[in-house]
Design a protein around this motif. Structure first.
Motif, mmCIF file in Angstrom:
data_model
loop_
_atom_site.group_PDB
_atom_site.id
_atom_site.type_symbol
_atom_site.label_atom_id
_atom_site.label_comp_id
_atom_site.label_asym_id
_atom_site.label_seq_id
_atom_site.Cartn_x
_atom_site.Cartn_y
_atom_site.Cartn_z
ATOM 1 N N GLY A 43 -17.741 -15.832 -32.744
ATOM 2 C CA GLY A 43 -16.496 -16.419 -32.278
ATOM 3 C C GLY A 43 -16.024 -17.658 -33.024
ATOM 4 N N PRO A 44 -16.884 -18.675 -33.207
ATOM 5 C CA PRO A 44 -16.418 -19.896 -33.880
ATOM 6 C C PRO A 44 -15.936 -19.674 -35.309
ATOM 7 N N ARG A 45 -16.315 -18.561 -35.934
ATOM 8 C CA ARG A 45 -15.933 -18.279 -37.312
ATOM 9 C C ARG A 45 -14.575 -17.583 -37.419
ATOM 10 N N LEU A 46 -14.049 -17.105 -36.304
ATOM 11 C CA LEU A 46 -12.779 -16.384 -36.325
ATOM 12 C C LEU A 46 -11.620 -17.356 -36.489
ATOM 13 N N SER A 47 -10.625 -16.967 -37.265
ATOM 14 C CA SER A 47 -9.530 -17.888 -37.603
ATOM 15 C C SER A 47 -8.747 -18.338 -36.375
ATOM 16 N N PHE A 48 -8.539 -17.431 -35.394
ATOM 17 C CA PHE A 48 -7.726 -17.823 -34.249
ATOM 18 C C PHE A 48 -8.438 -18.800 -33.326
ATOM 19 N N THR A 49 -9.736 -19.039 -33.579
ATOM 20 C CA THR A 49 -10.456 -20.031 -32.790
ATOM 21 C C THR A 49 -9.930 -21.435 -33.064
ATOM 22 N N ASN A 50 -9.221 -21.610 -34.186
ATOM 23 C CA ASN A 50 -8.627 -22.918 -34.465
ATOM 24 C C ASN A 50 -7.613 -23.319 -33.388
ATOM 25 N N ARG A 51 -7.036 -22.329 -32.708
ATOM 26 C CA ARG A 51 -6.142 -22.669 -31.604
ATOM 27 C C ARG A 51 -6.922 -23.392 -30.511
ATOM 28 N N MET A 60 -7.974 -33.497 -24.847
ATOM 29 C CA MET A 60 -8.978 -34.547 -24.696
ATOM 30 C C MET A 60 -9.226 -35.235 -26.040
ATOM 31 N N PRO A 61 -8.260 -36.024 -26.499
ATOM 32 C CA PRO A 61 -8.370 -36.660 -27.821
ATOM 33 C C PRO A 61 -9.508 -37.677 -27.913
ATOM 34 N N GLU A 62 -10.042 -38.059 -26.773
ATOM 35 C CA GLU A 62 -11.130 -39.037 -26.780
ATOM 36 C C GLU A 62 -12.454 -38.447 -27.257
ATOM 37 N N LEU A 63 -12.538 -37.116 -27.332
ATOM 38 C CA LEU A 63 -13.771 -36.470 -27.760
ATOM 39 C C LEU A 63 -13.917 -36.529 -29.272
ATOM 40 N N SER A 64 -15.161 -36.608 -29.719
ATOM 41 C CA SER A 64 -15.434 -36.581 -31.159
ATOM 42 C C SER A 64 -15.331 -35.150 -31.674
ATOM 43 N N ALA A 65 -15.301 -35.000 -32.984
ATOM 44 C CA ALA A 65 -15.255 -33.665 -33.595
ATOM 45 C C ALA A 65 -16.478 -32.854 -33.195
ATOM 46 N N GLU A 66 -17.638 -33.502 -33.138
ATOM 47 C CA GLU A 66 -18.869 -32.818 -32.756
ATOM 48 C C GLU A 66 -18.796 -32.327 -31.313
ATOM 49 N N GLU A 67 -18.256 -33.152 -30.421
ATOM 50 C CA GLU A 67 -18.131 -32.755 -29.017
ATOM 51 C C GLU A 67 -17.158 -31.595 -28.857
ATOM 52 N N ARG A 68 -16.076 -31.630 -29.597
ATOM 53 C CA ARG A 68 -15.117 -30.528 -29.527
ATOM 54 C C ARG A 68 -15.735 -29.230 -30.023
ATOM 55 N N GLU A 69 -16.494 -29.323 -31.102
ATOM 56 C CA GLU A 69 -17.101 -28.112 -31.656
ATOM 57 C C GLU A 69 -18.158 -27.545 -30.718
ATOM 58 N N ARG A 70 -18.854 -28.417 -30.005
ATOM 59 C CA ARG A 70 -19.853 -27.960 -29.035
ATOM 60 C C ARG A 70 -19.171 -27.174 -27.915
ATOM 61 N N ILE A 71 -18.000 -27.663 -27.493
ATOM 62 C CA ILE A 71 -17.241 -26.950 -26.467
ATOM 63 C C ILE A 71 -16.827 -25.576 -26.986
ATOM 64 N N VAL A 72 -16.371 -25.520 -28.237
ATOM 65 C CA VAL A 72 -15.943 -24.249 -28.825
ATOM 66 C C VAL A 72 -17.095 -23.246 -28.857
ATOM 67 N N VAL A 73 -18.250 -23.687 -29.318
ATOM 68 C CA VAL A 73 -19.413 -22.788 -29.389
ATOM 69 C C VAL A 73 -19.802 -22.302 -27.999
ATOM 70 N N ASP A 74 -19.854 -23.218 -27.040
ATOM 71 C CA ASP A 74 -20.241 -22.841 -25.682
ATOM 72 C C ASP A 74 -19.170 -21.989 -25.011
ATOM 73 N N MET A 75 -17.899 -22.224 -25.353
ATOM 74 C CA MET A 75 -16.837 -21.367 -24.836
ATOM 75 C C MET A 75 -17.056 -19.929 -25.280
ATOM 76 N N TRP A 76 -17.430 -19.757 -26.545
ATOM 77 C CA TRP A 76 -17.661 -18.414 -27.060
ATOM 78 C C TRP A 76 -18.915 -17.792 -26.462
ATOM 79 N N ASP A 77 -19.909 -18.604 -26.140
ATOM 80 C CA ASP A 77 -21.080 -18.083 -25.436
ATOM 81 C C ASP A 77 -20.643 -17.490 -24.098
#
Length: 303
Positions: A43-51, A60-77
């Motif tokens: 999932g995280p590798r798919l282009s539409f995941t950038n949305r 949630m602009p207060e989150l760091s890039a790492e925190e956002r990416e963790r959410i993305v990975v867990d969302m796909w899980d």
């Protein structure tokens, strides 16, 4: 339907059936685990995941890039698990599998049903959102569930059939004919379940995470016109293929209030509910929706 379009629809439907057969060959717990594993890695590798990345950064602009990416990975899980669990949706509705769904604060709904009254149950795309109507069936809440018509007619027919078998609920399409069915169910003191977190272009402009979001006014309109209480509910994935469904205090129309203003108030309250639940468990919400009114977004950098 054009020949090319029909061929693509049949191809998509065939892929769906193969996927269901693959996950159906395992037990529900194994299928959920495998689905989560595949989701995290693909999932995280798919282009539409950038949305999803853009949406998280906007909300949630207060989150760091790492925190956002963790959410993305867990969302796909979670999404991978949910996809796999479609092959076993009927398992969740079996009485012997009742332990997989814990319903919190359902006594209010039971009391309402016992008094021969109905209402509206709203939620969003949290955890496995298909679990909510199953939980309502366990609590003997008769009625219907609103669905968005799938673009693929073969997939749409399969999905409707699956939901009818699992929940015994009336399947109510969004739109004119569906609205008439909703009114009929409420007049019969039944319950109606609907997901209200997707963008509705012809809906009401309300705020979500401080940004403009076109939102369905259907639940608020029904509540005001038919004096039907709205119960907000949230599905959480406790562990693997086990869930908790929490029912919250009802939102009701205010007697004597201006109808338009009351619809606006209730609609915003529903968005406030969604935002609060998303903030609590952001990895279990489907960030892939094109949820907000179009505005300039920049692609967040990955580190």
């Amino acid at each position: 339907m054009a020949r090319k379009g029909k061929f693509l629809h049949l191809l998509e439907y065939s892929a769906l059936k193969v996927t269901v057969a693959f996950f159906g060959s395992m037990n529900v717990d194994r299928a959920s685990d495998v689905g989560g594993w595949l989701g995290r890695r693909i999932g995280p590798r798919l282009s539409f995941t950038n949305r999803a990345r853009n949406n998280i950064a906007l909300a949630m602009p207060e989150l760091s890039a790492e925190e956002r990416e963790r959410i993305v990975v867990d969302m796909w899980d979670n999404l991978g698990r949910t996809i796999a669990e479609y092959a076993h949706l009927e398992v969740f509705a079996r009485p012997e599998e009742r332990h997989r769904i814990d319903v919190v604060h359902a006594e209010t709904l039971r009391a309402l049903a016992a008094s021969d009254n109905g209402g509206i149950v709203i939620s969003g795309h949290f955890a496995n959102w298909e679990i909510l109507p199953v939980a309502m069936q366990f609590e003997n809440l008769e009625g219907g569930e609103v669905y968005r018509h799938a673009n693929n007619p073969y997939v749409n027919k399969w999905m409707i059939g699956l939901r009818e078998r699992v929940t015994q609920a009336v399947q109510v399409p969004k739109g004119g004919p569906g609205a008439r069915t909703l009114v009929k169910l409420l007049r019969e003191d039944k319950f109606v379940a609907m997901l209200v977190d997707q963008k509705m272009n012809d809906g009401i402009e309300a705020k979500l995470f401080g940004h403009r979001a076109m939102t369905t006014g259907a639940p608020a309109g029904l509540a005001v016109r038919y004096n039907a209480p709205i119960f907000s509910a949230c599905v959480e994935r406790v562990k693997g293929a086990h869930f908790r469904v929490t029912v919250y205090d009802p939102i009701t129309a205010r007697p004597g209030a201006d109808a338009f203003e009351d619809v606006m108030r209730i609609t915003q309250e529903l968005n406030d509910f969604l935002e609060a639940r998303i903030r609590e468990r952001p990895h279990e919400w489907l960030w892939l929706h094109n949820r907000w009114t179009k505005q300039r977004q920049t692609r967040p950098r990955r580190r």
